[in-house]
Enzyme design. Structure first.
Site, short mmCIF file in Angstrom:
data_model
loop_
_atom_site.label_atom_id
_atom_site.label_comp_id
_atom_site.label_asym_id
_atom_site.label_seq_id
_atom_site.Cartn_x
_atom_site.Cartn_y
_atom_site.Cartn_z
N LYS A 153 -5.27 2.86 -12.27
CA LYS A 153 -5.54 3.14 -10.87
C LYS A 153 -4.27 3.28 -10.05
O LYS A 153 -4.30 3.80 -8.93
CB LYS A 153 -6.46 2.08 -10.26
CG LYS A 153 -5.86 0.71 -10.04
CD LYS A 153 -6.93 -0.26 -9.57
CE LYS A 153 -6.38 -1.65 -9.30
NZ LYS A 153 -5.63 -1.77 -8.06
N ASP A 154 -3.13 2.82 -10.58
CA ASP A 154 -1.85 2.95 -9.89
C ASP A 154 -1.15 4.27 -10.20
O ASP A 154 -0.10 4.57 -9.62
CB ASP A 154 -0.90 1.81 -10.28
CG ASP A 154 -1.35 0.47 -9.74
OD1 ASP A 154 -2.09 0.45 -8.74
OD2 ASP A 154 -0.96 -0.57 -10.32
N THR A 164 -6.01 -7.07 2.82
CA THR A 164 -5.99 -6.13 1.69
C THR A 164 -4.90 -5.10 1.92
O THR A 164 -4.60 -4.73 3.06
CB THR A 164 -7.34 -5.42 1.50
OG1 THR A 164 -7.24 -4.52 0.39
CG2 THR A 164 -7.75 -4.63 2.73
N LEU A 215 -6.25 0.88 1.26
CA LEU A 215 -6.92 1.61 2.33
C LEU A 215 -8.39 1.87 1.99
O LEU A 215 -9.24 1.92 2.88
CB LEU A 215 -6.21 2.94 2.59
CG LEU A 215 -4.82 2.85 3.24
CD1 LEU A 215 -4.27 4.24 3.49
CD2 LEU A 215 -4.87 2.06 4.53
N ARG A 216 -8.68 2.04 0.71
CA ARG A 216 -10.08 2.22 0.30
C ARG A 216 -10.90 0.98 0.64
O ARG A 216 -11.97 1.08 1.29
CB ARG A 216 -10.15 2.48 -1.21
CG ARG A 216 -11.59 2.47 -1.75
CD ARG A 216 -11.61 2.52 -3.28
NE ARG A 216 -10.96 1.37 -3.89
CZ ARG A 216 -11.55 0.20 -4.14
NH1 ARG A 216 -12.82 0.01 -3.80
NH2 ARG A 216 -10.88 -0.78 -4.72
N ARG A 217 -10.42 -0.18 0.22
CA ARG A 217 -11.17 -1.41 0.49
C ARG A 217 -11.29 -1.66 1.99
O ARG A 217 -12.34 -2.09 2.48
CB ARG A 217 -10.49 -2.59 -0.21
CG ARG A 217 -10.67 -2.58 -1.73
CD ARG A 217 -9.78 -3.61 -2.39
NE ARG A 217 -10.02 -3.69 -3.84
CZ ARG A 217 -9.14 -4.15 -4.71
NH1 ARG A 217 -7.95 -4.57 -4.28
NH2 ARG A 217 -9.43 -4.21 -6.00
N ARG A 245 -0.27 -7.92 0.62
CA ARG A 245 0.27 -7.38 -0.63
C ARG A 245 0.64 -8.48 -1.61
O ARG A 245 0.75 -9.65 -1.26
CB ARG A 245 1.48 -6.51 -0.35
CG ARG A 245 1.18 -5.19 0.34
CD ARG A 245 2.34 -4.24 0.19
NE ARG A 245 2.67 -4.05 -1.21
CZ ARG A 245 3.91 -3.88 -1.67
NH1 ARG A 245 4.93 -3.89 -0.85
NH2 ARG A 245 4.12 -3.73 -2.96
N GLY A 246 0.87 -8.07 -2.85
CA GLY A 246 1.35 -8.99 -3.88
C GLY A 246 0.44 -9.02 -5.10
O GLY A 246 -0.67 -8.49 -5.09
N GLN A 303 -1.36 -13.94 -8.08
CA GLN A 303 -0.88 -15.27 -7.70
C GLN A 303 -0.36 -15.28 -6.26
O GLN A 303 -0.62 -16.23 -5.51
CB GLN A 303 0.23 -15.71 -8.67
CG GLN A 303 -0.25 -16.01 -10.08
CD GLN A 303 -0.56 -14.75 -10.90
OE1 GLN A 303 -0.24 -13.63 -10.51
NE2 GLN A 303 -1.19 -14.94 -12.05
N THR A 304 0.34 -14.24 -5.86
CA THR A 304 0.88 -14.16 -4.50
C THR A 304 -0.25 -14.10 -3.47
O THR A 304 -0.21 -14.76 -2.43
CB THR A 304 1.79 -12.92 -4.35
OG1 THR A 304 2.88 -13.03 -5.27
CG2 THR A 304 2.34 -12.82 -2.94
N ARG A 305 -1.27 -13.32 -3.76
CA ARG A 305 -2.38 -13.19 -2.81
C ARG A 305 -3.15 -14.50 -2.67
O ARG A 305 -3.59 -14.86 -1.57
CB ARG A 305 -3.30 -12.05 -3.23
CG ARG A 305 -2.60 -10.69 -3.19
CD ARG A 305 -3.55 -9.55 -3.42
NE ARG A 305 -2.83 -8.37 -3.89
CZ ARG A 305 -3.35 -7.16 -3.92
NH1 ARG A 305 -4.57 -6.95 -3.49
NH2 ARG A 305 -2.65 -6.13 -4.38
N CYS A 315 -1.98 6.82 -2.03
CA CYS A 315 -2.23 5.52 -1.42
C CYS A 315 -2.58 5.64 0.06
O CYS A 315 -2.90 4.65 0.70
CB CYS A 315 -0.99 4.63 -1.59
SG CYS A 315 -0.80 3.99 -3.27
#
Length: 315
Positions: A95-96, A139, A142-144, A161-162, A165-167, A254
């Site tokens: 997806k990236d 989030t 942009l889709r979400r 972002r992240g 674990q960061t989130r 994106c």
């Protein structure tokens, strides 16, 4: 042609980002190749490459991706290493991936697809419906954001972002009350302890290619081509051919809220697609089916139908 298998003396070099999820995906690729050719682990070398999208300062500051680039943020340095010969293959979250690869590279191998759904993640709440009016949701997608606001315009969405674990740390710190992750990522990391609930595809159509690991190689590398052919999942490849053609026809990046999901039933492929305004105020969705062999054309035609309804300047 006799396949020249990697050895501990001359290992196959697997390029990846350094996040726990990216490493888990690289290790899965290595394990599947080991099993397919009965090779030892040290016949492969996992090479970690830092990308622009992994810049800690930008992540901590929650800088939106659209301010610093597009999907290439997570692939450029890895692809440069492959073109330079420093790595042999690259493992990505599909997806990236941009819909077009740099000259000399190809993305045509996919591992069996994981759960495609988004996961609602919150320490306090169990679902989107439980969120009180005005709740802050984080989030970077942009889709979400668009899908959430189309259903709950009363919520406040902030950049978030992240890696996983960061989130989770940002949630604990109160930056937001809830966020979204991919179910596939949680499953691959074995993070069943994370407070989450899967979101139905009917409520939040996934990102194009969500849940699929993609493996990129040099077009002229016959050894890599032969090795990867042994672990390619044909069904996943067929589904992504339709989804990525849909995305390509929409010129997705994106900066464009787009959802899409292909499923296969017998000899038929079915594709659902959705495009949205970033603020969630306007949504267009449609679906169609075709023989599996016509999946890419199905993706393009569905994109054209949505654009005809939305207008050329929708994005």
């Amino acid at each position: 042609m006799t396949l020249n298998l990697p050895t501990p003396a001359e290992p196959l070099k697997i390029g990846t980002r350094g996040s726990p999820l990216a490493l888990a995906q690289a290790y899965e690729t290595r394990e599947r190749l080991m099993a397919a050719f009965d090779l030892p682990e040290d016949a492969f070398e996992v090479v970690v490459i830092s990308t622009t999208g992994d810049n800690k300062t930008l992540i901590d500051a929650d800088r939106p991706l659209k301010e610093i680039g597009n999907k290439g943020l997570f692939t450029k340095e890895i692809e440069e290493a492959m073109l330079d010969g420093r790595i042999d293959i690259a493992v990505h979250s599909s997806k990236d991936m941009p819909v077009e690869q740099p000259e000399g590279l190809i993305l045509d191998v996919f591992l069996p697809r994981e759960d495609v759904r988004d996961a609602f993640v919150s320490i306090k709440y169990k679902s989107i419906a439980e969120l009180p009016e005005g709740t802050v949701v984080g989030t970077s997608s942009l889709r979400r954001k668009a899908q959430l606001l189309s259903r709950r315009p009363d919520l406040k969405v902030v950049e978030f972002r992240g890696n996983v674990q960061t989130r989770l740390r940002k949630l604990a710190d109160g930056v937001a009350e809830a966020t979204f992750l991919a179910m596939a990522g949680l499953n691959r990391l074995g993070m069943s302890d994370v407070p989450h609930a899967a979101v139905s595809e009917d409520d939040m159509l996934p990102a194009i290619a969500q849940g699929a690991i993609g493996i990129e190689r040099r077009i002229d590398d016959e050894r890599a081509k032969g090795l990867l052919a042994a672990i390619h999942d044909e069904s996943t490849g067929q589904r992504l051919a339709a989804e990525r053609a849909f995305l390509a026809a929409l010129d997705g990046s994106c900066q464009t809220p787009i959802g899409g999901l292909a499923t296969i039933d017998g000899d038929t492929i079915h594709l659902r697609g959705e495009i949205l305004k970033t603020d969630g105020t306007v949504t267009y969705a449609d679906e169609a089916s075709a023989p599996i062999a016509e999946g890419a054309e199905l993706g393009r035609s569905l994109a054209e139908k949505l654009l005809d309804r939305a207008g050329a300047d929708f994005f």
